[in-house]
Design a protein around this motif. Sequence first.
Motif, PDB file in Angstrom:
ATOM      1  N   TYR A 153       0.825  -1.200   0.000  1.00 27.61           N
ATOM      2  CA  TYR A 153       0.000   0.000   0.000  1.00 27.61           C
ATOM      3  C   TYR A 153       0.860   1.251   0.000  1.00 27.61           C
TER       4      TYR A 153
ATOM      5  N   LYS B  71      -1.077  -1.278  -7.201  1.00 22.76           N
ATOM      6  CA  LYS B  71      -1.324  -2.269  -8.243  1.00 22.76           C
ATOM      7  C   LYS B  71      -0.005  -2.975  -8.559  1.00 22.76           C
ATOM      8  N   PRO B  72      -0.028  -4.303  -8.648  1.00 17.46           N
ATOM      9  CA  PRO B  72       1.211  -5.027  -8.952  1.00 17.46           C
ATOM     10  C   PRO B  72       1.793  -4.572 -10.288  1.00 17.46           C
ATOM     11  N   THR B  73       3.111  -4.425 -10.359  1.00 15.41           N
ATOM     12  CA  THR B  73       3.737  -4.043 -11.615  1.00 15.41           C
ATOM     13  C   THR B  73       3.660  -5.210 -12.576  1.00 15.41           C
TER      14      THR B  73
ATOM     15  N   ALA C 116       0.996  -5.971 -14.158  1.00 12.13           N
ATOM     16  CA  ALA C 116      -0.366  -6.475 -14.223  1.00 12.13           C
ATOM     17  C   ALA C 116      -0.959  -6.091 -15.566  1.00 12.13           C
TER      18      ALA C 116
ATOM     19  N   ALA D 163      -4.309  -5.727 -17.945  1.00 13.60           N
ATOM     20  CA  ALA D 163      -5.771  -5.599 -17.898  1.00 13.60           C
ATOM     21  C   ALA D 163      -6.391  -6.693 -18.747  1.00 13.60           C
TER      22      ALA D 163
END
Length: 95
Positions: A58, A85-87, A89, A91
């Motif tokens: 976070y 957000k995880p690197t 990732a 969509a």
Amino acid sequence: MPRINVKDTNVHERTFNGKDGKPQIIREQRAALDLGDGYELPFRVGLGSGPVYSVGAYDVSPESFSLGRFGDLELSRYLKLVMVKPTGAVAPKAA
């Protein structure tokens, strides 16, 4: 950049009698501040009546910062965290 890591969803509750004699409950969750040097600093995140944070990384929300009476930067007693957000990732593709 510093990150807050939440490693479990355990909530610690403490009960005490307030000034008015009514029972009060403090809800806290453990987290750790990672400054990027390989060492983490554990601390407690006050939840108030808010939800429990899920496991993950976070950032501190901008809402948690304010200016004090004399222009000093202050951090809210009840931090608001924003999940990172995880690197990498991806969509999901539209159908």
